[in-house]
Motif scaffolding. Structure first.
Motif, PDB file in Angstrom:
ATOM      1  N   VAL A 136      42.525  15.573  33.214  1.00  0.00           N
ATOM      2  CA  VAL A 136      42.394  15.583  31.760  1.00  0.00           C
ATOM      3  C   VAL A 136      42.697  16.973  31.213  1.00  0.00           C
ATOM      4  CG1 VAL A 136      40.847  15.162  29.806  1.00  0.00           C
ATOM      5  CG2 VAL A 136      40.646  13.775  31.883  1.00  0.00           C
ATOM      6  N   LYS A 137      43.634  17.058  30.282  1.00  0.00           N
ATOM      7  CA  LYS A 137      43.989  18.317  29.649  1.00  0.00           C
ATOM      8  C   LYS A 137      42.892  18.752  28.683  1.00  0.00           C
ATOM      9  CE  LYS A 137      47.316  21.446  28.986  1.00  0.00           C
ATOM     10  NZ  LYS A 137      47.879  22.247  30.072  1.00  0.00           N
ATOM     11  N   ILE A 138      42.566  20.068  28.677  1.00  0.00           N
ATOM     12  CA  ILE A 138      41.594  20.606  27.726  1.00  0.00           C
ATOM     13  C   ILE A 138      42.271  21.687  26.882  1.00  0.00           C
ATOM     14  CG2 ILE A 138      39.546  20.059  29.065  1.00  0.00           C
ATOM     15  CD1 ILE A 138      39.516  22.852  30.169  1.00  0.00           C
ATOM     16  N   SER A 139      41.607  22.112  25.813  1.00  0.00           N
ATOM     17  CA  SER A 139      42.258  22.950  24.805  1.00  0.00           C
ATOM     18  C   SER A 139      42.394  24.401  25.206  1.00  0.00           C
ATOM     19  CB  SER A 139      41.482  22.854  23.480  1.00  0.00           C
ATOM     20  OG  SER A 139      40.134  23.264  23.675  1.00  0.00           O
ATOM     21  N   SER A 140      41.523  24.902  26.092  1.00  0.00           N
ATOM     22  CA  SER A 140      41.546  26.322  26.428  1.00  0.00           C
ATOM     23  C   SER A 140      41.049  26.516  27.849  1.00  0.00           C
ATOM     24  CB  SER A 140      40.672  27.096  25.437  1.00  0.00           C
ATOM     25  OG  SER A 140      40.640  28.465  25.752  1.00  0.00           O
ATOM     26  N   GLN A 141      41.287  27.716  28.384  1.00  0.00           N
ATOM     27  CA  GLN A 141      40.849  28.006  29.745  1.00  0.00           C
ATOM     28  C   GLN A 141      39.332  27.976  29.850  1.00  0.00           C
ATOM     29  OE1 GLN A 141      42.422  31.615  31.374  1.00  0.00           O
ATOM     30  NE2 GLN A 141      44.281  30.624  32.096  1.00  0.00           N
ATOM     31  N   ALA A 142      38.819  27.205  30.785  1.00  0.00           N
ATOM     32  CA  ALA A 142      37.382  27.105  31.017  1.00  0.00           C
ATOM     33  C   ALA A 142      36.995  27.973  32.203  1.00  0.00           C
ATOM     34  CB  ALA A 142      36.984  25.658  31.258  1.00  0.00           C
ATOM     35  N   LEU A 143      35.763  28.468  32.189  1.00  0.00           N
ATOM     36  CA  LEU A 143      35.297  29.355  33.256  1.00  0.00           C
ATOM     37  C   LEU A 143      34.120  28.790  34.041  1.00  0.00           C
ATOM     38  CD1 LEU A 143      35.519  32.801  31.433  1.00  0.00           C
ATOM     39  CD2 LEU A 143      36.996  31.966  33.252  1.00  0.00           C
ATOM     40  N   GLY A 144      33.267  28.001  33.390  1.00  0.00           N
ATOM     41  CA  GLY A 144      32.095  27.454  34.071  1.00  0.00           C
ATOM     42  C   GLY A 144      31.832  26.034  33.632  1.00  0.00           C
ATOM     43  N   ILE A 145      31.222  25.243  34.538  1.00  0.00           N
ATOM     44  CA  ILE A 145      30.925  23.834  34.246  1.00  0.00           C
ATOM     45  C   ILE A 145      29.604  23.469  34.901  1.00  0.00           C
ATOM     46  CG2 ILE A 145      32.253  23.015  36.238  1.00  0.00           C
ATOM     47  CD1 ILE A 145      33.026  20.554  34.562  1.00  0.00           C
ATOM     48  N   ALA A 146      28.828  22.578  34.252  1.00  0.00           N
ATOM     49  CA  ALA A 146      27.536  22.146  34.812  1.00  0.00           C
ATOM     50  C   ALA A 146      27.201  20.763  34.285  1.00  0.00           C
ATOM     51  CB  ALA A 146      26.433  23.132  34.440  1.00  0.00           C
ATOM     52  N   ALA A 147      26.741  19.877  35.174  1.00  0.00           N
ATOM     53  CA  ALA A 147      26.284  18.541  34.778  1.00  0.00           C
ATOM     54  C   ALA A 147      24.861  18.651  34.246  1.00  0.00           C
ATOM     55  CB  ALA A 147      26.337  17.588  35.969  1.00  0.00           C
ATOM     56  N   ILE A 148      24.607  18.046  33.084  1.00  0.00           N
ATOM     57  CA  ILE A 148      23.264  18.004  32.518  1.00  0.00           C
ATOM     58  C   ILE A 148      22.554  16.737  32.952  1.00  0.00           C
ATOM     59  CG2 ILE A 148      21.905  18.053  30.392  1.00  0.00           C
ATOM     60  CD1 ILE A 148      23.403  20.648  31.021  1.00  0.00           C
TER      61      ILE A 148
END
Length: 564
Positions: A359-371
């Motif tokens: 899935v394409k996103i709008s900007s560079q991401a640095l961190g991710i976490a499931a809530i």
């Protein structure tokens, strides 16, 4: 059932009645049995008025052990919980009040709990437990039906496969019979041709001998006429096609053998496997206060556990050119979502290595976490923004502006998460988008570097500082618990909890995964280059699935390890 009798404690110990069978009720707070008269006296004292009085007839079914456990302070087992902090959703004793909660908004437990039996939350909990009970009945019925169904399916599959075997055997036996039929037919034809050729050979030999004798003893006229006669015989044989002149040969072969080989290869791939079908059931969600009534699991050492490699997932082979995955998060259902930085997209994998979505996103991401199972959060550094995502649609449902370069992100509780701000420390944000708190930690202010984060079950935050080769642990008030450095850990990147308040950290330059105890005093290298670790970045561990996902090989590979 026979009821066990106890003596009234005040009567028996006060020199009054010596009868041992006159207890009528039990006071939970006093831990004493009372007769009817003593119970009435007990209830007249104002400070004893709200004590829990349990009839002796109900004592055998009353969860006294559970109540005694919840009455105790979580940190001091010999002290009773007398106060409650709404910020930490925790009940505690006077010692904890002086040590940890002096600056919190706390109240006496008796004031907080007053009227709880008539509250909406109490009724809601009763309804939720009723719903849970119905769900449990549904699950039991479902499993029982599933058991019967799987027995029927077993019989059906065996019958169906036996039918296929019978059909295949019948067809193969028919082919074997056809081999014999074709063989006999061709054998008869070849024998006939062979016999005819022998007759022709004998005739040719005779004509050749006759020609030699005529040429030797007869005149040219006779020789000429005999030659004409032989030519006439040749023409007649050619016209009547009585001479075998074909030079081809006959071989036996199976027409369509490649299809049979392909069929056998496909049959070898056929496996009988259980197919899991998700059946939605009614579930309940406990409030933070209700969750904290359950004692936390005691910390246990992980140094005896072993992580073994399950799978290396080569991202390039999944269709992503020159991938760079930098962080990942695991969901309880088994999905793994990773940030692919070079092409600014999110990759969703199964634990078996199948790429489900890109899935394409709008900007560079640095961190991710499931809530939770349906929501995850990620930081987009280029926009100084935190996005709250819906997992099913893989779309942003809420944006939170940080006004600072943000990097690491971690789940803090069921309702909030913590974000690392490169120059501003840490920020606590609710899933509703509200900024709840700033951790004013001087060690994190004005660092101007990427911060990687994780949080444990005790709301303690761990920060990875790659430029300083340091791990910081911070408590809920923003105070530094410890600072960890080691020669075995250079350029630390991803962090994740081990499910027992300790953490795992990835060493980018040391090519390893390090386990660090909750107090920072113990550490152990659990994975290294011998286990396939090369330049690891983001990592995540799920204690239910017992798997560790590693963004490996400088982002070109996802490696999944399981706990043994």
């Amino acid at each position: 059932m026979e009821t066990v009798s106890f003596p009234c404690f005040p009567c028996f110990n006060g020199g009054g009645s010596k009868t041992k069978n006159d207890a009528f009720a039990f006071c939970l707070e006093c831990s004493e049995h009372r007769c009817k008269k003593c119970k009435e006296i007990h209830s007249k004292f104002p400070q004893l008025k709200y004590h829990s009085i349990i009839p002796c007839s109900n004592i055998s079914s009353f969860p006294q052990e559970v109540i005694n456990r919840t009455h105790k302070c979580e940190s001091h087992s010999t002290e009773k919980a007398e106060y409650y902090c709404s910020f930490h959703c925790n009940a505690f004793c006077f010692v904890c009040l002086m040590e940890l909660h002096r600056h919190c908004s706390f109240k006496k437990l008796s004031d907080v709990s007053k009227g709880v039996k008539l509250s909406t939350s109490f009724k809601e909990m009763q309804n939720q437990l009723a719903v849970k009970g119905e769900s449990m009945k549904h699950l039991l019925n479902n499993k029982a039906e599933n058991l019967n169904d799987i027995l029927r399916q077993k019989t059906k599959l065996e019958t169906e496969l036996s039918s296929y075997v019978s059909r295949i055997n019948s067809y193969m036996n028919e082919l074997i019979k056809n081999v014999k039929t074709v063989y006999e037919k061709e054998l008869q034809k070849l024998r006939k041709d062979l016999e005819q050729l022998r007759i022709q050979e004998k005739g040719l030999c005779k004509q050749r001998d006759n020609l030699d004798n005529i040429a030797k003893f007869c005149s040219d006229n006779v020789t000429f006429l005999y030659i004409n006669e032989i030519e006439h015989v040749f023409r007649q044989e050619k016209e009547t096609r009585n001479t075998v002149t074909e030079t081809t040969r006959t071989d036996l072969a199976i027409n369509g053998i490649e299809e049979i080989k392909a069929f056998l290869r496909n049959v070898e791939k056929i496996k009988i496997e259980p197919v899991m079908q998700h059946i939605p059931v009614n579930t309940i969600t406990l409030s933070p206060a209700a969750q904290h009534t359950i004692p936390l699991e005691a910390m246990k050492s992980m140094t005896g556990d072993i992580l073994t490699l399950n799978k290396h997932i080569d991202i390039a082979k999944k269709g992503v050119k020159e991938p760079v995955i930098i962080d990942c998060t695991i969901f309880k259902s088994g999905q793994i979502i990773a940030i692919e930085q070079k092409h600014t997209c999110l990759l969703e994998f199964t634990t078996s290595g199948m790429l489900r979505r890109n899935v394409k996103i709008s900007s560079q991401a640095l961190g991710i976490a499931a809530i939770d199972e349906n929501v995850f959060v990620l930081t987009e550094s280029g926009m100084d923004t935190v996005h709250i995502y819906n997992k099913q649609s893989m779309s942003s449902i809420r944006e939170v502006s940080i006004r600072d370069n943000c990097s690491g992100i971690a789940r803090y509780s069921n309702s909030n998460f913590v974000v690392g701000c490169n120059a501003g420390g840490l920020m606590l944000i609710g899933t509703s988008g509200d900024k709840e708190k700033m951790f004013h930690t001087k060690e994190l202010l004005h660092l101007n570097q990427k911060i990687f984060l994780t949080a444990n079950e005790k709301s303690q935050v761990f920060c990875s500082l790659p430029n300083k080769d340091t791990i910081l642990s911070i408590d809920y008030r923003g105070n530094v618990r410890f600072s960890f450095q080691s020669e075995k850990l250079k350029s630390p990147r991803g962090l994740t909890g081990d499910g027992n308040s300790n953490i795992y950290v990835s060493g980018y330059e040391t090519n390893n995964i390090l386990w660090i105890s909750n107090d920072g005093k113990k550490s152990k290298e659990v994975l290294n280059s011998k286990n396939g670790i090369q330049s690891p970045t983001g990592i995540d561990y799920d204690k239910v699935l017992e798997i560790l996902a590693v963004c490996n090989c400088n982002g070109s590979q996802m490696s999944i390890y399981s706990m043994k």
